[in-house]
Design an enzyme around this catalytic site. Structure first.
Site, PDB file in Angstrom:
ATOM      1  N   LYS A 321      -9.762  -5.929   1.867  1.00 55.90           N
ATOM      2  CA  LYS A 321      -9.082  -6.481   3.046  1.00 55.90           C
ATOM      3  C   LYS A 321      -9.583  -7.889   3.323  1.00 55.90           C
ATOM      4  O   LYS A 321     -10.717  -8.216   2.970  1.00 55.90           O
ATOM      5  CB  LYS A 321      -9.411  -5.617   4.275  1.00 55.90           C
ATOM      6  CG  LYS A 321      -8.697  -4.286   4.334  1.00 55.90           C
ATOM      7  CD  LYS A 321      -9.056  -3.549   5.612  1.00 55.90           C
ATOM      8  CE  LYS A 321      -8.370  -2.197   5.698  1.00 55.90           C
ATOM      9  NZ  LYS A 321      -6.913  -2.270   5.780  1.00 55.90           N
ATOM     10  N   ARG A 395      -4.149   8.280   2.880  1.00 55.28           N
ATOM     11  CA  ARG A 395      -3.275   9.321   2.343  1.00 55.28           C
ATOM     12  C   ARG A 395      -3.920  10.027   1.157  1.00 55.28           C
ATOM     13  O   ARG A 395      -3.645  11.199   0.890  1.00 55.28           O
ATOM     14  CB  ARG A 395      -1.915   8.703   1.972  1.00 55.28           C
ATOM     15  CG  ARG A 395      -1.980   7.645   0.923  1.00 55.28           C
ATOM     16  CD  ARG A 395      -0.763   6.730   0.907  1.00 55.28           C
ATOM     17  NE  ARG A 395      -0.821   5.671   1.918  1.00 55.28           N
ATOM     18  CZ  ARG A 395       0.116   4.747   2.097  1.00 55.28           C
ATOM     19  NH1 ARG A 395       1.209   4.752   1.353  1.00 55.28           N
ATOM     20  NH2 ARG A 395      -0.011   3.822   3.027  1.00 55.28           N
TER      21      ARG A 395
HETATM   22  N1  BES Z   1      -6.832   2.029   7.869  1.00 55.98           N
HETATM   23  C1  BES Z   1      -5.766   1.238   7.375  1.00 55.98           C
HETATM   24  C2  BES Z   1      -4.619   1.123   8.382  1.00 55.98           C
HETATM   25  C3  BES Z   1      -4.883   0.226   9.551  1.00 55.98           C
HETATM   26  C4  BES Z   1      -4.905  -1.145   9.392  1.00 55.98           C
HETATM   27  C5  BES Z   1      -5.052   0.764  10.805  1.00 55.98           C
HETATM   28  C6  BES Z   1      -5.135  -1.956  10.485  1.00 55.98           C
HETATM   29  C7  BES Z   1      -5.263  -0.047  11.891  1.00 55.98           C
HETATM   30  C8  BES Z   1      -5.318  -1.416  11.722  1.00 55.98           C
HETATM   31  C9  BES Z   1      -5.196   1.863   6.114  1.00 55.98           C
HETATM   32  O1  BES Z   1      -6.113   2.490   5.300  1.00 55.98           O
HETATM   33  C10 BES Z   1      -4.596   0.743   5.327  1.00 55.98           C
HETATM   34  O2  BES Z   1      -5.315  -0.102   4.922  1.00 55.98           O
HETATM   35  N2  BES Z   1      -3.287   0.791   5.145  1.00 55.98           N
HETATM   36  C11 BES Z   1      -2.612  -0.237   4.458  1.00 55.98           C
HETATM   37  C12 BES Z   1      -1.574   0.410   3.591  1.00 55.98           C
HETATM   38  C13 BES Z   1      -0.947  -0.535   2.594  1.00 55.98           C
HETATM   39  C14 BES Z   1      -1.960  -0.963   1.573  1.00 55.98           C
HETATM   40  C15 BES Z   1       0.199   0.166   1.942  1.00 55.98           C
HETATM   41  C16 BES Z   1      -1.965  -1.163   5.479  1.00 55.98           C
HETATM   42  O3  BES Z   1      -1.512  -0.684   6.520  1.00 55.98           O
HETATM   43  O4  BES Z   1      -1.973  -2.364   5.252  1.00 55.98           O
HETATM   44 MN    MN Z   2      -7.033   1.131   3.977  1.00 57.97          MN
END
Ligand code: BES
Ligand code: MN
Ligand code: ZN
Length: 536
Positions: A321, A395
């Site tokens: 990230k 997931r």
């Molecule tokens: N934990 C995150 C989702 C999230 C991001 C929750 C920011 C709250 C604030 C999750 O694991 C994630 O990173 N999801 C990705 C999915 C994508 C790679 C398809 C997302 O939401 O960017």
């Molecule tokens: Mn994630």
């Protein structure tokens, strides 16, 4: 400091009955408290001030005014009394009060608005009223308050008392929450001063005493669960590790009748949870699989199963990230925290149902051991998954937990996860995303959301979205591209839930607050507790 909630019954007290007004007010005001809190309607005020040219005084204000030696008249003359909903008026004791046997040091009058209008009798209305009253009670020198519950009953009906009281406790508990109060061993000092407000006593009468006592007990249990969920969420990720979560769950089994089992890496491997393990691979801290059981129903009764995402820190893994606000990814275990909190509440209130909480928990870290984009992993269900983005890890841990819970032959399964940033884009910080094909679950969860003001909004799960999850090399890909990111995440999960009734809650936007108010909200514990309470 946490607030103590209790009840006090004044058998005959009733401000609606003209016959009982005088004695009711006498007994209520004769009770020692820092502040007596009464709700009044537009009709009460009109009946006093003759706003609509009424000649005969009605409502309980005339009697109240006599007891208080003209304090109401005074407040009205200077314009402090308003029939606008949720407006408040604080009266402080004067000499004349004690001459009439008044022991309350203050009287807080709270306007319910025009309760004759159906539109002003919803729980949402009540929440505004309660919030504004609670705000007056906190932050000053008031330590205790006596809240005359029947005067707040919007439809003057007992039916709503349980919901109203639970909501009041939920708000008061929320207002009183301070991080660090419950971790004496952790050297976290509560940053802001504890509120002086310590005790909220719900006064009732014979007509509502049973409902009131039960609702107060339920409310207290719910706040305990919310506080625990908030604490776990707020703890830093170097402390709140998967092992810590396992210990926190196990601690509850010492305090309550919960049965808790924590599986380690070996046992997780033996179960064949290849998808879950693929996320844990990059981390030096071991994954844990937590199972918490509450046996409140009959032995053979099918349980409701709650599954919570427990990523104690989400760096994104190799699909790292960006750095901005990455610290907030300590909250990526809020689904797990809400399950632990709800299980605690359920145990405290000795709910007469069987409930099982299941938590897959690990960190998502980049390292030489970490899963790469392109890796193919085998889930416990046997389905193979092409990991196209290691940041779609929630997931991957949930799907194995969803397969695991088949063994419980559940009445329903609800998973709770901070699953997608896309859900924040879709619904903001107001509603949690709700995904389910089961109309009963949808309606029950929607209703529970309204009752607790911990609301959900349904999003689709249609077959058409599954197209986006196709993989050339495995049964399914773990991402479906940018369009409808929350929906494809839910569709991915649905592939592992075919054996039971299932709903998914995406709490990415509702589990915590960012910025100056940064902190865990305790959501969706109120939603889940209300759902479990109301379910037949
Ligand atoms: N934990 C995150 C989702 C999230 C991001 C929750 C920011 C709250 C604030 C999750 O694991 C994630 O990173 N999801 C990705 C999915 C994508 C790679 C398809 C997302 O939401 O960017
Ligand atoms: Mn994630
Ligand atoms: Zn995540």
């Amino acid at each position: 400091m946490t607030i103590q909630f209790s009840t006090k019954i004044f058998p005959q007290a009733d401000l609606q009955s003209p016959k009982l007004q005088k004695t009711s007010l006498k007994t209520l005001l004769g009770h020692s408290t820092d502040c007596l809190v009464l709700g009044y309607s537009k009709a009460d005020l009109d009946g006093f001030s003759g706003a609509k040219g009424a000649k005969v005084k009605t409502g309980f204000f005339p009697e109240l005014d006599l007891l208080l030696g003209g304090s109401i008249t005074h407040a009205n003359v200077v314009g402090d009394l308003d029939s606008k909903q949720a407006s408040v008026c604080m009266l402080r004791a004067e000499k004349s009060w004690s001459t009439n046997g008044v022991k309350a040091k203050r009287l807080l009058l709270v306007s319910l608005g025009d309760v004759h209008l159906a539109s002003e009798r919803s729980l949402t209305t009540y929440s505004k009223v309660a919030r504004s009253a609670l705000k007056e009670l906190s932050g000053g020198s008031i330590e205790s308050a006596l809240w005359f519950t029947p005067s707040f009953a919007l439809a003057h009906k007992v039916d709503f008392i349980a919901e109203e009281v639970r909501l009041t406790i939920q708000y008061a508990g929320d207002q009183a929450y301070r991080f660090g109060v419950r971790q004496p061993a952790m050297k976290f000092k509560a940053k802001d001063k504890a509120d002086t407000f310590k005790s909220l006593v719900f006064a009732g009468n014979d007509a509502c005493s049973k409902e009131l006592k039960l609702a107060v007990e339920q409310g207290i249990s719910m706040v305990e669960g919310m506080n625990l969920a908030k604490d776990l969420g707020n703890l830093p990720p170097n402390i709140c590790t998967p092992t810590y979560l396992g210990k926190a769950a196990q601690d509850l089994s010492k305090k309550t009748s919960l049965k808790v089992e924590v599986l380690g890496r070996k046992q997780i491997e033996a179960l064949g949870m290849g998808s879950f393990l693929s996320v844990a691979k990059g981390s030096d801290t071991p994954p844990q699989f937590i199972v918490m059981r509450h046996q409140g129903g009959k032995a053979g009764e099918a349980p409701i199963v709650l599954v919570g995402k427990g990523i104690t820190f989400d760096t994104g893994g190799i699909s790292l990230k960006p750095g901005e606000a990455m610290d907030e990814m300590k909250y990526d275990m809020c689904g797990a925290a809400s399950v632990i909190g709800t299980m605690y509440s359920v145990a405290l209130m000795k709910l007469k149902k069987n409930v099982i909480g299941v938590i897959p928990t690990c960190e998502n870290m980049p390292s030489g051991q970490a899963t790469r984009p392109g890796d193919i992993v085998k889930s416990m269900s046997g389905q193979t998954i092409e990991v196209l983005n290691t940041d779609a890890e929630g997931r991957l841990i949930l799907c194995d937990a969803l397969t695991y819970v088949e063994r419980f032959k559940p009445a329903a399964v609800i998973d709770i996860a901070t699953l997608t940033g896309a859900c924040i884009i879709a619904l903001g910080h107001v509603h949690s995303g709700l995904f389910s094909e089961d109309e009963n679950l949808v309606s029950e969860l929607t209703k529970a959301g309204h009752a607790s003001l911990d609301t959900v909004w349904r999003l689709p799960l249609d077959a058409a979205y599954h197209e986006q999850l196709k993989s050339n090399f495995a049964d399914v890909a773990n991402i479906g591209g940018r369009p409808a990111g929350s929906v494809t995440a839910a569709c991915f999960l649905s592939r592992f839930t075919e054996k039971y009734k299932w709903a998914h809650l995406d709490i990415a936007g509702t589990a915590w607050k960012s910025g100056a108010a940064k902190g865990s909200t305790g959501r969706p514990v109120p939603l889940l507790v209300n759902f479990l309470l109301e379910r037949k």
